[in-house]
Design an enzyme around this catalytic site. Structure first.
Site, mmCIF file in Angstrom:
data_model
loop_
_atom_site.group_PDB
_atom_site.id
_atom_site.type_symbol
_atom_site.label_atom_id
_atom_site.label_comp_id
_atom_site.label_asym_id
_atom_site.label_seq_id
_atom_site.Cartn_x
_atom_site.Cartn_y
_atom_site.Cartn_z
ATOM 1 N N GLY C 246 -0.399 -8.440 -0.668
ATOM 2 C CA GLY C 246 -0.152 -8.940 0.688
ATOM 3 C C GLY C 246 -1.367 -8.716 1.566
ATOM 4 O O GLY C 246 -1.859 -9.625 2.204
ATOM 5 N N ILE C 475 4.250 -3.560 -2.861
ATOM 6 C CA ILE C 475 3.437 -4.783 -2.984
ATOM 7 C C ILE C 475 2.305 -4.595 -3.993
ATOM 8 O O ILE C 475 1.358 -5.363 -4.032
ATOM 9 C CB ILE C 475 2.863 -5.198 -1.617
ATOM 10 N N GLY C 476 2.448 -3.542 -4.787
ATOM 11 C CA GLY C 476 1.405 -3.244 -5.772
ATOM 12 C C GLY C 476 0.778 -1.883 -5.533
ATOM 13 O O GLY C 476 -0.040 -1.404 -6.308
ATOM 14 N N GLY C 518 3.206 3.313 4.761
ATOM 15 C CA GLY C 518 4.399 3.178 3.934
ATOM 16 C C GLY C 518 4.861 4.489 3.339
ATOM 17 O O GLY C 518 5.979 4.966 3.615
ATOM 18 N N ARG C 594 -2.709 14.916 1.010
ATOM 19 C CA ARG C 594 -2.410 15.056 -0.420
ATOM 20 C C ARG C 594 -2.243 13.683 -1.069
ATOM 21 O O ARG C 594 -1.556 12.809 -0.539
ATOM 22 C CB ARG C 594 -1.122 15.844 -0.615
ATOM 23 N N THR C 600 -2.352 5.907 -9.179
ATOM 24 C CA THR C 600 -2.155 4.760 -8.291
ATOM 25 C C THR C 600 -3.037 4.885 -7.053
ATOM 26 O O THR C 600 -3.511 3.880 -6.521
ATOM 27 C CB THR C 600 -0.674 4.629 -7.883
ATOM 28 N N GLN C 604 -5.770 2.239 -5.651
ATOM 29 C CA GLN C 604 -5.695 1.673 -4.303
ATOM 30 C C GLN C 604 -7.005 1.862 -3.536
ATOM 31 O O GLN C 604 -7.470 0.961 -2.842
ATOM 32 C CB GLN C 604 -4.549 2.329 -3.544
ATOM 33 N N GLU C 671 -5.639 1.477 3.338
ATOM 34 C CA GLU C 671 -6.636 0.696 4.052
ATOM 35 C C GLU C 671 -8.025 1.308 4.107
ATOM 36 O O GLU C 671 -9.015 0.598 4.219
ATOM 37 C CB GLU C 671 -6.119 0.412 5.471
#
Lengths: 333, 167, 705
Positions: C246, C475-476, C518, C594, C600, C604, C671
């Protein structure tokens, strides 16, 4: 995408006849460009004549009255042609150009003939909501004052400023390839330089072929120069991007003197641009960087640029210089 | 205009009638309910729809179904028919994905690409066109460049493909 | 529902490796994304919807001739502003489609075609003839038209700030950097195009609209659509089990979602599938505005800043306002007694801009961090030393102390790993074959945020198993996996004992997967519910007992400024013949609290770096102002980084835990990877060549000799 009829004739002659009989008919090869255009509304044929299963898939050497040639069937896929041992060893610029184009998947699908007849990627040509003389003759050229990074700097007309997107065609132009065409009147051989047109006032015509002319093969002449050849592509991404400019070049040196040189540029014109002025300036003279740059500048003397294409002049000059210097180094080894 | 054709998809033979305008991708997704090939761009620019077609990696979006009568198609789902394919396991091990949308296409592309490497096909980055080709990282990156990943999982994909290549 | 103050969670599953719980579905392609749901989910015999878009940028629709379209085999209906269902509320100019004849931008939805097949729908849309009364439009962002001052900038920040006397400080500064920096229009381009599957039905005596939508927030879709459709929130159900990326563009419902809802309203219960095409995404699903940053830095000779000014010009749409907070990071990044920021917009007749990964921070930190590099050069100070020298003691913006501002440690750790020590200070000093080689650094920052509006439910399943549910969306990012880890630790059980359910508005409310908030927001709600559950039901609850709770506000947010920080190091190589730029090395070192799942999280952060690299070198949406739309509207002409462009890219983080901010200790990671990355690349390209490029993308033509 309008409704489509579909035919799969069992011979090239039948395919040609089928297209000749129907004004709204088009040949379907690998489909990588035509299916794209069907969805965009850029092409809207009534009938597709599928030639993709015709057995025009041989790559074979033959000797003709004018020397020996390599004949490549039109349905040879780009990846297979690039992997062919003879192409890799004797026509490295052809292999390099193919491998610089598109992606692994697309090269598995795209055919030799289809690659040559692919159409411009000009963003306005592909956007049916904007004027484009190539797609819709007389509607105007949006690229002239619009998005122009990929526009031509040589041979453009006020009607069309786009460039030809094929890498293979640039290499073939440098190699003096000949295209074998089957038309309703029979077979003919068209030197590749005569295949492509400049836009002039008929930008809708990319080539001299009629819609019912089927490219059945491409022939490459054996020449020493074609073995000492390579292809350089300058692009934004390191892969999977069209050329900003590209250079196909071959060089045959003896004692530091140019015996033969072939030079073609991509990304600069409506057709692959054979740099014959530069070649003439180099041939039979001692090879050095200054002479090289001067020869290239002679070819670029007529270049016209905008803010968006101004960098193409130094880019093609540098890329050509780099490419020929490397070939000279290789020859010296 | 409709046309009859037969497709073998992941080992199952399907006879179907399609509109001649139907792409292979839409035939799979909309007619046969085969959702493993994804539609990321529909114009051959992203690689998400890659399958193995008659053994080679192939885009299904730039292909009209009618022209592929008789084709044998293997999707990423089919690669896992008897448990995960080693390439798929390597994607899990190396986290070679995030959102997963480009992933089935990446997996099929990797499987096809490794075969091309084995057959000695050269690439844009192959220095010696006539010599042996090493399955180096540079080669893998170049050969996988037809599969875009907007999550930017390329380092993981590279590690996965190299892991699978080592066997 | 209970509100629960949370306690820190002891990390056991948190912080350790845990396989993605949805990995096998993804690598096989069995995971079903929005319009891939079929009969198993009650989606039977759907109709296909194709969008008809305006071909003028401003004006009125005078005529919609559907005859040829309706005559095309398979076309079932054509909806336009004369016959589409009416909406109760049209304040949201982006979503209120087909309600009147106004055209606000080129590419706006002016009609919908419903058909039995996608082929018929596409051709049906091409056959709709729309007539317009065209009006003159303005679609170009210029310095002279970006003069509108919005009331606030995204999400609700001050438009302008001014402290001290910037002009006087600049006038007396030893060194001044005064430059303009530009970033391009960028489109998010998640690999899964936006898509919605919708159908209307009855539940009891109520109408219910059901949707599978490719969204970053299912509850947000309901909040946007329900009032417009005259429905109570419970009458709309949205699910998004798998979403193909997204990056902000699926953060809010865009007009195609309303199109699907309206189309489905006319089909008497038959589902409709609406898959936005890649080309249509360039007009309809959000993008990042181009920005022009006028930056003035004043410093003492040693580089100590005395004044920072960042005046931003950018654009919004007349259809709906979105003001990117480009200068926001400049307000808190470095110390200086005199600071001024401002945002001015051009209000254009163009598609509606929206969130794109790190709105504000991404373009703003490009400008600020290239300017800092210029200041370092001007002062003859190492760029890392310059940044150290300007570290603030407290947040210059809020006056609060930072909680864990570890920027300098990130810079030092990265410098060690990258080999910064050996870097020659002068540009254009290193060549390797045909390539000029240089390195650059930039700082990164992103605010830590916890969103309101979250709750979670814990249900005992018996035999030590628990169902944990929250309407969050993965969203991944790995949310499905990390929330399982957090739930396990919060309940003091193994992750295998957790059945996590997400992505459905029938579950407790969740905020959007955006703003890097999130995991912080959803995870904290899960901790609240789990801790309340244990308080109410003890360690061995009976099967069937459940607790739903939300987390109480965090009082520490009043006390501290919470931000994450990072340092990005880039090596750039510029071909001395062709000007082509390649980035062989890119390293980010982060302080993000943390890390819940190292695998993952690494993906990201690396993904953010890759997108920053992509922005630095490739991404630009060329809007042709004559027409008003973006003409580089596909993935062949809008380049995103390909595999061959991404070489040695790596991310690491400082070992830390911020349990003052969240009970699990994390601050958010989605981000920050994109922030500063383009500046690091630009600074490296300068160091390689000696040519300073102040706009992105940096292309070959700009670095030619």
């Amino acid at each position: 995408m309008r409704e489509l009829e579909y035919l799969r004739p069992d011979s090239a002659a039948a395919a040609v006849a089928a297209v000749a009989d129907r004004p709204g008919a088009r040949f379907l090869g690998g489909g990588t460009n035509l299916v794209d255009h069907l969805k965009l509304g850029v092409a809207s044929p009534e009938l597709l004549v599928d030639i993709s299963r015709l057995p025009l898939t041989d790559v074979e050497a033959y000797d003709g009255p004018d020397g020996s040639w390599l004949r490549i069937g039109t349905n040879v896929r780009n990846s297979d042609l690039a992997a062919h041992p003879v192409v890799r060893s004797r026509f490295p610029a052809v292999a390099r150009a193919l491998l610089a184009g598109a992606s692994g998947q697309l090269r598995n699908q795209a055919t030799t003939g289809g690659n040559l007849l692919q159409r411009t990627r000009c963003v306005y040509f592909q956007d049916v909501t904007t004027p484009c003389n190539k797609r819709d003759p007389g509607s105007g050229c949006s690229a002239l004052e619009g998005y122009g990074r990929y526009n031509a700097i040589l041979g453009a007309s006020p009607e069309c400023v786009t460039t030809h997107p094929s890498d293979l065609a640039v290499a073939l132009t440098a190699m003096d390839a000949v295209v074998v065409v089957l038309g309703p009147e029979g077979e003919r051989r068209v030197p590749i330089e005569e295949l492509y047109r400049l836009p002039g006032d008929r930008p809708e015509l990319d080539t001299v072929l009629a819609p019912s002319d089927l490219v059945t093969a491409v022939e490459l002449p054996s020449a020493a120069a074609n073995e000492h050849a390579t292809y350089t592509k300058v692009r934004d991404r390191a892969s999977f991007a069209f050329a900003l400019v590209s250079v196909a070049a071959s060089l045959d040196l003896a004692g530091g003197v140019v015996q033969d040189v072939r030079l073609a540029w991509g990304g600069v014109a409506h057709k692959p641009w054979r740099a014959r002025r530069a070649e003439a300036a180099l041939r039979d003279r001692p090879f050095d960087e200054d002479a090289l740059r001067a020869a290239i500048d002679e070819e670029l003397a007529d270049a016209t640029t905008t803010d968006q294409t101004a960098s193409k002049v130094p880019m093609v000059r540098n890329a050509t210089t780099m490419t020929l210097l490397r070939l000279a180094e290789e020859a010296a080894r | 205009m409709d046309a009859q054709l037969s497709l073998t998809v992941d080992g199952t033979v399907h006879s179907l009638t399609v509109d001649t305008r139907t792409t292979l991708l839409d035939a799979l997704r909309e007619r046969l309910g085969v959702i493993s090939p994804k539609k990321g761009c529909d114009h051959g620019q992203c690689g998400s729809c890659t399958v193995l077609l008659d053994g080679r990696r192939h885009l299904t979006c730039l292909a009209l179904a009618v022209a592929y009568d008789g084709a044998e198609i293997v999707t990423a789902d089919g690669l896992a028919a008897d448990g995960l394919h080693p390439v798929q396991q390597a994607f899990l091990d190396q986290d070679g994905y995030q959102c997963g949308y480009c992933t089935p296409g990446q997996v099929c592309s990797a499987v096809g690409m490794l075969d091309e490497l084995k057959e000695g096909h050269p690439s844009h980055v192959t220095e010696d066109l006539v010599g042996e080709i090493e399955p180096s990282e540079v080669e893998v990156r170049e050969r996988m460049s037809g599969n875009l990943c907007r999550c930017g999982a390329y380092p993981g994909i590279l590690a996965a493909v190299c892991e699978a290549a080592r066997g | 529902m209970t509100e629960q103050a949370t306690r820190p969670v002891e990390a056991r599953a948190i912080g350790s490796h845990h396989d993605r719980v949805d990995g096998p579905e993804k690598v096989t392609g069995r995971a079903a994304y929005a319009v891939e749901h079929g009969e198993a989910d009650g989606v039977i015999d759907p109709l296909h919807v194709w969008l008809v878009q305006s071909t003028v940028a401003k004006g009125r629709v005078t005529r919609v001739d559907s005859a040829a379209s309706l005559a095309h085999p398979g076309v079932v209906a054509v909806l336009d502003h004369t016959n589409a269902p009416r909406l109760d509320d049209t304040d949201n100019g982006e979503l209120a489609i087909l309600q009147d004849d106004r055209v606000g931008f080129r590419g706006q939805i002016v009609a919908l075609v419903l058909a039995e097949t996608p082929e018929a729908a596409r051709e049906g849309a091409a056959l709709v003839a729309v007539g317009y009364d065209q009006e003159p439009h303005e679609a170009e962002l210029r310095v002279d038209n970006a003069t509108y001052r919005p009331d606030q900038v995204n999400p609700a920040m001050e438009t302008d700030t001014d402290e001290g006397d910037v002009d006087a400080a600049l006038a007396s500064a030893d060194v001044v950097v005064d430059q303009d920096y530009r970033t391009a229009y960028e489109h998010n381009n998640p690999l899964e195009p936006h898509a919605t599957l919708a159908w209307w039905g009855q539940e009891g005596d109520r109408e219910v609209l059901s949707m599978f939508d490719s969204t970053q927030g299912v509850h947000g879709v309901v909040q946007a659509l329900a009032p417009m459709l005259g429905l109570q929130p419970e009458q709309v159900r949205v699910r998004a089990p798998y979403v193909g990326g997204g990056f902000g563009s699926k953060g809010e419902a865009h007009s195609h979602v309303m199109a699907a809802a309206l189309a489905a309203r006319t089909t008497h219960g038959r589902p409709v599938k609406l898959a936005v095409t890649r080309q249509q995404m360039f007009a309809l699903t959000g993008y990042r505005t181009a920005t022009i940053s006028h930056v003035r830095l004043g410093a003492a000779a040693d580089g100590t800043l005395v004044a920072i000014e960042h005046a931003v010009q950018e654009q919004t749409s007349v259809v709906r306002e979105f003001a990117e907070q480009t200068a926001a990071p400049t307000r808190m990044m470095y110390a200086a007694p005199n600071r001024r920021t401002s945002h001015r917009l051009a209000r254009l007749d163009v598609a509606v801009p929206s969130w794109m990964r790190a709105p504000g921070e991404m373009p703003g930190m490009f400008a600020h961090e290239v300017a800092m590099d210029e200041l370092a050069v001007a002062c003859g100070v190492d760029p890392i030393v310059l940044r150290e020298r300007n570290e603030p003691d407290i947040d210059p913006e809020s006056g609060k102390p930072f909680h864990q501002r570890r920027l300098v440690e990130c810079l030092h750790r990265g410098a060690d790993r990258f080999g910064w020590e050996d870097r020659p200070p002068e540009p254009r000093t290193t060549a390797d074959g045909d390539w000029w080689v240089g390195t650059g650094v930039a700082s990164a920052t992103y605010p830590a945020m916890r969103s309101p509006g979250n709750a979670a439910r814990v249900l005992a399943l018996g035999k030590g198993r628990y169902a944990v549910s929250i309407g969050a969306v993965d969203i991944g990012t790995g949310a499905r996996t990390v929330l399982t880890q957090i739930a396990a630790d919060a309940l003091d059980v193994s992750p295998a004992a957790i059945d996590l359910a997400i992505a459905d508005t029938r579950l407790p409310a969740a905020s959007v997967a955006g703003g890097s908030s999130g995991t912080s927001s959803w995870g904290t709600a899960i901790v609240a519910a789990a801790q309340r559950f244990r308080a109410d039901h003890g360690p061995s609850p009976d099967a069937g007992v459940e607790t739903t709770a939300s987390a109480a506000d965090n009082p520490a947010e009043e006390e501290f400024a919470f931000h994450s920080f990072g340092a990005v190091f880039a090596e750039a190589r510029v071909n001395r013949w062709t000007g082509e730029v390649r980035v062989p090395r890119l390293l980010g070192v982060y302080s993000v609290g943390r890390v819940i799942n190292p695998m993952t999280a690494h993906s990201q952060l690396v993904g953010g770096l890759v997108m920053g690299l992509s922005a630095a070198l490739f991404e630009t949406s060329y809007r042709d102002a004559r027409f008003g739309h973006v003409v580089t509207q596909d993935l062949a002409t809008y380049h995103v980084a390909s595999h061959a462009d991404v070489l040695d890219v790596d991310a690491e983080w400082l070992e830390e835990s911020d349990q003052v901010f969240t009970p699990a200790g994390g601050r958010g990671i989605g981000e920050i990877g994109i922030v500063g990355t383009a500046a690091a690349v630009a600074n490296a390209a300068f160091h390689a060549t000696g040519t300073r490029v102040r706009s992105i993308p940096i292309t070959a033509g700009e670095l030619l000799d």
